[in-house]
Enzyme design. Structure first.
Site, PDB file in Angstrom:
ATOM      1  N   LYS A 160      47.571  37.142  37.901  1.00 43.28           N
ATOM      2  CA  LYS A 160      48.658  36.669  38.755  1.00 43.28           C
ATOM      3  C   LYS A 160      48.316  35.324  39.389  1.00 43.28           C
ATOM      4  CE  LYS A 160      50.048  39.518  37.080  1.00 43.28           C
ATOM      5  NZ  LYS A 160      49.649  40.644  36.209  1.00 43.28           N
TER       6      LYS A 160
ATOM      7  N   GLU B 109      52.117  37.661  29.396  1.00 45.30           N
ATOM      8  CA  GLU B 109      51.712  36.999  30.645  1.00 45.30           C
ATOM      9  C   GLU B 109      50.726  35.863  30.367  1.00 45.30           C
ATOM     10  OE1 GLU B 109      50.282  39.790  33.567  1.00 45.30           O
ATOM     11  OE2 GLU B 109      52.197  40.855  33.669  1.00 45.30           O
TER      12      GLU B 109
ATOM     13  N   GLU C 181      53.384  39.624  16.574  1.00 43.72           N
ATOM     14  CA  GLU C 181      53.628  41.008  17.008  1.00 43.72           C
ATOM     15  C   GLU C 181      54.044  41.858  15.815  1.00 43.72           C
ATOM     16  OE1 GLU C 181      53.571  43.081  19.897  1.00 43.72           O
ATOM     17  OE2 GLU C 181      54.352  44.519  18.444  1.00 43.72           O
TER      18      GLU C 181
ATOM     19  N   ASP D 293      43.314  54.847  34.350  1.00 40.80           N
ATOM     20  CA  ASP D 293      43.428  54.458  32.945  1.00 40.80           C
ATOM     21  C   ASP D 293      42.672  55.402  32.011  1.00 40.80           C
ATOM     22  OD1 ASP D 293      44.909  52.308  33.702  1.00 40.80           O
ATOM     23  OD2 ASP D 293      43.577  50.769  32.861  1.00 40.80           O
TER      24      ASP D 293
ATOM     25  N   ALA E 213      47.894  49.702  37.537  1.00 50.05           N
ATOM     26  CA  ALA E 213      47.089  49.833  38.744  1.00 50.05           C
ATOM     27  C   ALA E 213      47.761  50.762  39.754  1.00 50.05           C
ATOM     28  CB  ALA E 213      46.867  48.451  39.362  1.00 50.05           C
ATOM     29  N   HIS E 214      49.080  50.620  39.913  1.00 51.32           N
ATOM     30  CA  HIS E 214      49.729  51.450  40.941  1.00 51.32           C
ATOM     31  C   HIS E 214      49.815  52.908  40.529  1.00 51.32           C
ATOM     32  CE1 HIS E 214      52.672  49.092  38.617  1.00 51.32           C
ATOM     33  NE2 HIS E 214      53.390  50.199  38.563  1.00 51.32           N
TER      34      HIS E 214
ATOM     35  N   HIS F 200      72.272  38.288  52.736  1.00 48.42           N
ATOM     36  CA  HIS F 200      72.852  37.231  51.923  1.00 48.42           C
ATOM     37  C   HIS F 200      72.310  35.886  52.367  1.00 48.42           C
ATOM     38  CE1 HIS F 200      75.807  34.946  49.700  1.00 48.42           C
ATOM     39  NE2 HIS F 200      76.024  34.251  50.803  1.00 48.42           N
TER      40      HIS F 200
HETATM   41  C1  LIG Z   1      44.825  41.023  32.172  1.00 45.94           C
HETATM   42  C2  LIG Z   1      45.308  42.279  32.826  1.00 45.94           C
HETATM   43  C3  LIG Z   1      46.359  42.221  33.690  1.00 45.94           C
HETATM   44  C4  LIG Z   1      46.819  43.356  34.314  1.00 45.94           C
HETATM   45  N1  LIG Z   1      47.872  43.243  35.170  1.00 45.94           N
HETATM   46  C5  LIG Z   1      48.331  44.353  35.783  1.00 45.94           C
HETATM   47  C6  LIG Z   1      49.382  44.248  36.697  1.00 45.94           C
HETATM   48  O1  LIG Z   1      49.887  43.168  36.969  1.00 45.94           O
HETATM   49  N2  LIG Z   1      49.827  45.357  37.294  1.00 45.94           N
HETATM   50  C7  LIG Z   1      49.278  46.585  37.020  1.00 45.94           C
HETATM   51  O2  LIG Z   1      49.726  47.572  37.572  1.00 45.94           O
HETATM   52  N3  LIG Z   1      48.265  46.705  36.153  1.00 45.94           N
HETATM   53  C8  LIG Z   1      47.779  45.622  35.533  1.00 45.94           C
HETATM   54  N4  LIG Z   1      46.729  45.750  34.669  1.00 45.94           N
HETATM   55  C9  LIG Z   1      46.193  47.083  34.412  1.00 45.94           C
HETATM   56  C10 LIG Z   1      45.259  47.533  35.546  1.00 45.94           C
HETATM   57  O3  LIG Z   1      44.273  46.579  35.719  1.00 45.94           O
HETATM   58  C11 LIG Z   1      44.671  48.871  35.246  1.00 45.94           C
HETATM   59  O4  LIG Z   1      45.704  49.801  35.006  1.00 45.94           O
HETATM   60  C12 LIG Z   1      43.881  49.397  36.431  1.00 45.94           C
HETATM   61  O5  LIG Z   1      42.845  48.519  36.728  1.00 45.94           O
HETATM   62  C13 LIG Z   1      43.315  50.764  36.144  1.00 45.94           C
HETATM   63  O6  LIG Z   1      42.572  51.187  37.236  1.00 45.94           O
HETATM   64  P1  LIG Z   1      41.390  52.226  37.108  1.00 45.94           P
HETATM   65  O7  LIG Z   1      40.897  52.458  38.479  1.00 45.94           O
HETATM   66  O8  LIG Z   1      41.834  53.404  36.345  1.00 45.94           O
HETATM   67  O9  LIG Z   1      40.297  51.542  36.230  1.00 45.94           O
HETATM   68  P2  LIG Z   1      39.623  50.106  36.258  1.00 45.94           P
HETATM   69  O10 LIG Z   1      40.332  49.165  37.118  1.00 45.94           O
HETATM   70  O11 LIG Z   1      39.430  49.744  34.859  1.00 45.94           O
HETATM   71  O12 LIG Z   1      38.253  50.382  36.979  1.00 45.94           O
HETATM   72  C14 LIG Z   1      37.240  51.115  36.380  1.00 45.94           C
HETATM   73  C15 LIG Z   1      35.928  50.711  36.996  1.00 45.94           C
HETATM   74  O13 LIG Z   1      34.970  51.660  36.657  1.00 45.94           O
HETATM   75  C16 LIG Z   1      33.743  50.990  36.344  1.00 45.94           C
HETATM   76  N5  LIG Z   1      32.972  51.886  35.500  1.00 45.94           N
HETATM   77  C17 LIG Z   1      33.307  52.354  34.267  1.00 45.94           C
HETATM   78  N6  LIG Z   1      32.361  53.201  33.821  1.00 45.94           N
HETATM   79  C18 LIG Z   1      31.406  53.281  34.785  1.00 45.94           C
HETATM   80  C19 LIG Z   1      30.201  54.001  34.924  1.00 45.94           C
HETATM   81  N7  LIG Z   1      29.788  54.845  33.989  1.00 45.94           N
HETATM   82  N8  LIG Z   1      29.474  53.839  36.043  1.00 45.94           N
HETATM   83  C20 LIG Z   1      29.907  53.007  37.018  1.00 45.94           C
HETATM   84  N9  LIG Z   1      31.029  52.306  36.949  1.00 45.94           N
HETATM   85  C21 LIG Z   1      31.794  52.440  35.837  1.00 45.94           C
HETATM   86  C22 LIG Z   1      34.199  49.737  35.650  1.00 45.94           C
HETATM   87  O14 LIG Z   1      33.194  48.761  35.716  1.00 45.94           O
HETATM   88  C23 LIG Z   1      35.430  49.381  36.486  1.00 45.94           C
HETATM   89  O15 LIG Z   1      35.068  48.572  37.557  1.00 45.94           O
HETATM   90  C24 LIG Z   1      46.226  44.614  34.053  1.00 45.94           C
HETATM   91  C25 LIG Z   1      45.164  44.697  33.171  1.00 45.94           C
HETATM   92  C26 LIG Z   1      44.692  43.538  32.581  1.00 45.94           C
HETATM   93  C27 LIG Z   1      43.532  43.632  31.655  1.00 45.94           C
END
Ligand SMILES: Cc1cc2nc3c(=O)[nH]c(=O)nc-3n(C[C@H](O)[C@H](O)[C@H](O)COP(=O)(O)OP(=O)(O)OC[C@H]3O[C@@H](n4cnc5c(N)ncnc54)[C@H](O)[C@@H]3O)c2cc1C
Lengths: 541, 465
Positions: B50, B185, B201, B311, B319-320, B443
């Site tokens: 972003k 994006e 695609e 994820d 993220a949300h 408005h």
């Molecule tokens: C370029 C990009 C843009 C995005 N834009 C958006 C957006 O605008 N809006 C949105 O909603 N989503 C967006 N996403 C998706 C979003 O980032 C993910 O859905 C979100 O981060 C998932 O959250 P999470 O907590 O499940 O996992 P993650 O954010 O992936 O966090 C997992 C964490 O766990 C850590 N980890 C993994 N395994 C281990 C282990 N064994 N020991 C210790 N640590 C570990 C990793 O290092 C990481 O820090 C985007 C993704 C990307 C790649």
């Protein structure tokens, strides 16, 4: 501000708690000083509660709530002006229904805003409900006076003899209540009026689109805020009973089903506050849910609470009403069933082959009662106001136990039906009753009722009459008992008979005579009919 | 010392779960293998993307729309390294915020790779080895970019979104494989800055999963304004590299082989759940065919006391969504009974115009045989959109034909990623289109488009068109 808080007054030395049994005025009503506004019940007496001030009533305590001396009952807004209508010529408010052609009493404050359309005040009367129903009881208003109601929204609950009917509003608009709760109304009687000039739930569509030069939103006819918090849902919609996310969580955590709560949000949505209020007012988990058991020395102490079904509530109300409003008592007799049983045994097979139906005991009893009713017309009569109505036909209601409660379908002209005809009817109605398929018509208008507690093993009972009828026969179980006949103790299959009757129109002589007649007919089945080979005739063989 | 809860992974799922657990009175540890907290989202996902989208949008506007606003900027210059540096600063401040939240909630942070020894013992392998004793565990290890079997990601020329957010020099050309949200994006970022972008695609549309009209309109806009070359219905068969360039080979609809040469190839074909090195095998948890950890409705895995969210489990990779699950799992563990309405998790693509949607798609309703009506309002007819020169896009409200209940809202337009929240509120309360049509909207705002589309859906009578 001139809002006066009205609290439960000191009533008597030993009275510390009362039950608010009834509001005599509705929320938002203008009340005069000293006008009776509510009815309290203390341990021993019912007290009418006069308003200490004049003004607009804001109800706080709900009907049925228990209040301590000093508890808040209502508030009265003494600043509110007296509505014009009650101020006009006569000094006392007229008990007559408000003239409908005229507009409502001038809105005092915070009244719903008129849509500006030429309002039409529609008179709502008791509709034709079923052929034999010409009177209903207005059990409850589901809406309050002054509420905005939508088309087809349920506004009141009527009780007919047999069923409870929800009454949908035939118009959308502002409700003015005329008939009061508990009032008996005839078909065609005025129930309420609806002023269709008020913007309500089904507000008119915005008028045709005009392309505006700027994107200035045009004011839409907004539904105005209603005067007080509305307890009842405004309209039923797809969202009625839908909880907000916070409410949904609170409900899940307390095992509350959406059906247990009536939502106060728009269209009956359930708000978080609704759930909290429900819990505060003692609402608990549904019946099939185990409620926190009190810790006790051994043994389970589970309790459950569930709202009674409407049918159950109606039954309960009506049974109590009968006990209170009639002079009911019961006379007993017993009957030797040997002959009836012998006939049954002898003709059972051939009867079933011929008529495709089993020959039960019921037809004997119905036949005996029908005959006896013709002989004792008072037992077949009922009271209507100051009149006594006699019937030259015997429409016998049969009590049928169903999963939802007791229903009493009617066998019409039982006096002229054959035994096979009676058995057939009994079978048909009992089945329909159990399947919930009885029509209103089929449950309406009997002149006498027979109930058989014997099927559940009852030895003796005092049945409650089925109003407006005046008598009911109770059958019981057949068991072998020693009886003395001609100085000899013999064993006979005996059944106790009970006849509960309304002493107001049936004298002891008639009731006892009736029961003796029934007994005699059953002990001498040939008397059940006239003519030669009487048994074959009555069995239609 | 024994913790009540250990969270593995500090992304939006993990750190939110940790905070909520702490708020509910639990003693919490969080394990993160990287030095900064915040996971994909804060470090290499939502936030940095972003940041670059906003920067590049400013650049694009300075170049293309300022003059019409009456602003001359002379000779416009792009300082790309500064743009990347600012992005990193934004990331730094944001991840620092998560650190603060951990301190505030007295959550112990362990840096290092976390893995299960058994279901109550977590081994943390960082600078030193540590073990954590814990009653329960929440797995929130997130996802990693995935690729196609024949593509080798060298992180130099063939890159993923992570590298694309870290480039030091503006590419002259870039081929992006995948027209999903991330592809669109990042494609927008570089195209706005002057990179020649080609998006290849496999499907015949972009942003799959979003409303069809959004996809069509958005593609039209990106083609026209950003000069992005979309190659739909192309199946990539090979990617080859030299030190200076990449060649993407694809098969078109006719079965012909075509080649796209560019300085970089960005692989944006999706993400896969990340469980490597987690030691799931030590507790007897296996992943499904797509690498996800199976969970029940309380986010509990096959092993009691071990939960998973975000994820790494099924559902949209957003993220949300991960955050909602983080809150819910904490509350479930505390004995509460929260609820997530997955139908009402909005999806957003942060292009310009932005695209967003929530609820049912028209196609889904058709398939269900549900009768519906559609109301639409174009931003062309919005006073606010004209004022800001952002007239592309529309709001589309889908309502039940009979009850008028809003079943889906899909929009493309300026700042509608923020506007979609109104649709979520409305739908959580099962509002009707008429309800929205009867609520005052300030408005002039972009949000008025929502009201107008609702009026159109309700009775076919928007006021301003
Ligand atoms: C370029 C990009 C843009 C995005 N834009 C958006 C957006 O605008 N809006 C949105 O909603 N989503 C967006 N996403 C998706 C979003 O980032 C993910 O859905 C979100 O981060 C998932 O959250 P999470 O907590 O499940 O996992 P993650 O954010 O992936 O966090 C997992 C964490 O766990 C850590 N980890 C993994 N395994 C281990 C282990 N064994 N020991 C210790 N640590 C570990 C990793 O290092 C990481 O820090 C985007 C993704 C990307 C790649």
């Amino acid at each position: 501000m001139s809002i006066v808080e009205i609290r439960v007054p000191e009533i008597g030395e030993s009275v510390t708690e009362v039950t608010l049994s009834q509001w005599l005025k509705s929320d938002g009503d203008y009340v005069e000083m000293d006008e009776e506004i509510a009815e309290f019940e203390s341990d021993k007496a019912t007290l009418e509660f006069p308003s200490p001030n004049a003004g607009i009533l804001h109800i706080i305590a709900e009907e049925g709530s228990d209040l301590q001396v000093g508890d808040l009952v209502c508030k009265i807004d003494t600043a509110a002006a007296k509505p014009a209508a009650t101020a006009t010529p006569a000094t006392t408010p007229s008990p007559e229904p408000t003239p409908v052609a005229k507009a409502d009493p001038t809105p005092v404050k915070a009244e719903p805003v008129s849509s500006g359309k030429p309002g039409k005040v529609e008179e709502i009367r008791v509709p034709e409900i079923g052929e034999s129903i010409n009177e209903v009881t207005l059990v409850a208003w589901l809406k309050e006076d002054g509420d905005i109601v939508a088309l087809d929204e349920e506004i009141a609950e009527f009780d007919s003899d047999k069923a409870t009917l929800e009454f949908p509003s035939p118009f959308a608009g502002k409700l003015k209540i005329i008939a009061s709760e508990g009032e008996d109304l005839k078909v065609g009687d005025l129930v309420c009026t609806i002023d269709t000039g008020f913007a309500g739930a089904s507000a008119p569509a915005p008028s045709a689109a005009t392309p505006a030069p700027a994107a200035q939103p045009a004011p839409t006819p907004a539904p105005a805020p209603t005067p007080t918090p509305q307890p009842a849902p405004a309209t039923k919609s797809h969202a009625t009973g839908h909880p907000s996310p916070a409410a949904a969580k609170a409900m899940a955590e307390n095992n509350i089903a959406p059906t247990q709560i009536s939502g106060s949000g728009p269209d009956g949505r359930i708000t978080k506050q609704d759930v909290l209020a429900f819990l505060r007012d003692g609402g608990t988990a549904p019946a099939d849910q185990v409620v926190a058991a009190v810790e006790a020395s051994g043994g389970s102490r589970e309790q459950s609470r569930k709202k009674m079904s409407r049918m159950r509530r109606t039954i309960s109300r009506r049974l109590v009403a009968v006990k209170n409003e009639t002079a009911m008592l019961t006379t007993f007799n017993d009957v030797d069933m040997s002959k009836v049983m012998a006939i049954r045994n002898q003709y059972k097979k051939v009867f079933e082959e011929k008529h495709g139906i089993r020959l039960g005991f019921m037809s004997f009893f119905i036949k005996a009662c029908a005959n006896a009713l013709m002989k004792y017309p008072a037992v077949n009569a009922y009271i209507d106001g100051d009149d006594m109505i006699t019937n030259n036909f015997a429409d016998v209601s049969i009590a049928v136990s169903t999963p939802k409660g007791l229903v009493v379908p009617v066998i019409r002209n039982a006096e002229s039906l054959s035994m096979a005809g009676l058995e057939g009817k009994v079978r048909e109605l009992a089945k329909k009753g159990r399947d919930g398929n009885l029509s209103l018509e089929e449950m309406t208008g009997g002149t006498f009722t027979i109930t058989n507690g014997g099927v559940f093993g009852s030895l003796m009972s005092t049945p409650i009459i089925n109003a407006p009828q005046s008598a009911i026969l109770g059958m019981h179980r057949i068991e072998e008992r020693p009886v003395v006949i001609d100085g000899q103790v013999v064993v006979k299959p005996m059944m106790y008979l009970a006849l509960s009757y309304d002493h107001r129109i049936i004298d002891g002589k008639e009731s006892v005579g009736f029961l003796v007649e029934v007994k005699n007919q059953l002990q001498n089945p040939e008397q059940l009919l006239l003519g030669a080979d009487p048994v074959k005739l009555v069995l239609g063989l | 010392m024994k913790y009540d809860i250990t969270v593995i992974g500090s992304g939006p799922g993990g750190y939110i779960a940790a905070v909520r657990c702490a708020q509910l009175g639990m003693k919490v540890a969080i394990v993160e293998k990287y030095n900064t907290l915040g996971g994909t989202c804060l470090n290499v996902g939502c936030i940095p993307s972003k940041a670059l989208l906003d920067s590049s949008e400013h650049y694009f506007n300075a170049q293309h729309t300022f003059s019409e606003h009456g602003i001359g900027v002379g000779k416009l210059e792009l300082d790309f390294p500064q743009m990347i540096k600012r992005k990193s600063e934004v990331v730094g401040v944001t991840t620092g915020g998560v650190e603060y939240l951990m301190k505030k909630n007295k959550i112990d942070v362990f840096t290092g790779m976390g893995s299960f020894k058994d279901k109550n013992t977590i081994l943390v392998s960082g600078e030193k080895e540590q073990t954590i004793q814990t009653d329960k565990v929440i797995i929130a290890t997130g996802s990693k970019p995935s690729t196609l079997p024949f593509i080798k990601i060298d992180k130099k020329r063939v890159i993923t979104s992570t590298e694309a957010l870290e480039l030091q020099k503006l590419p002259k050309s870039m081929t992006i494989i995948g027209a999903g949200i991330i592809g669109c994006e990042l494609g927008s970022v570089y195209a706005r800055l002057g990179t020649k972008v080609t998006i290849v695609e496999y499907l015949d549309r972009i942003v799959p999963g979003m409303d069809k009209d959004i996809a069509k309109e958005l593609m039209r806009s990106m083609k026209k304004n950003l000069k992005i070359d979309f190659q739909l219905s192309h199946k990539v068969t090979a990617v080859s590299t030299t030190t200076r360039s990449t060649t993407v080979t694809a098969e078109n609809k006719k079965g012909e082989s075509v080649e796209f040469k560019a300085e970089y190839c960005l692989v944006a074909v999706g993400r896969r759940p990340y469980t490597e090195g987690l030691g799931l095998e030590h507790i007897g948890v296996s992943t499904d065919e797509r690498g996800r950890i199976p969970v029940d409705e309380h986010f509990q895995t096959a092993v009691p006391g071990v939960y998973a969210i975000g994820d790494v489990i099924k559902g949209a990779m957003l993220a949300h969504k991960a955050e909602e699950e983080g809150v819910c799992v904490a509350e479930f563990i505390a004995g509460q009974k929260p609820h997530i309405n997955y139908r009402l998790i909005p999806g957003v693509v942060y292009t310009w115009p932005e695209g967003a949607g929530v609820g049912y798609l028209e196609e889904e309703l058709k398939e269900m045989g549900r009768e519906y009506k559609v109301g639409k309002f174009p931003f062309k007819a919005s006073g606010r959109a004209r004022a800001s020169m952002d007239t592309e896009g529309f709001v589309k409200v889908i309502a039940d034909k009979e009850t008028d209940e809003i079943l889906g809202v899909h929009m493309l337009g300026p700042r509608i990623a923020d506007l979609i929240a109104e649709a979520v509120v409305a739908m959580e309360y099962r509002a009707t289109a008429e309800d929205i049509g009867r609520m005052s909207h300030a408005h002039p705002t972009f949000a008025e488009a929502m009201k107008e589309a609702a009026l159109d859906a309700w009775a076919g009578m928007p006021l301003n068109i």
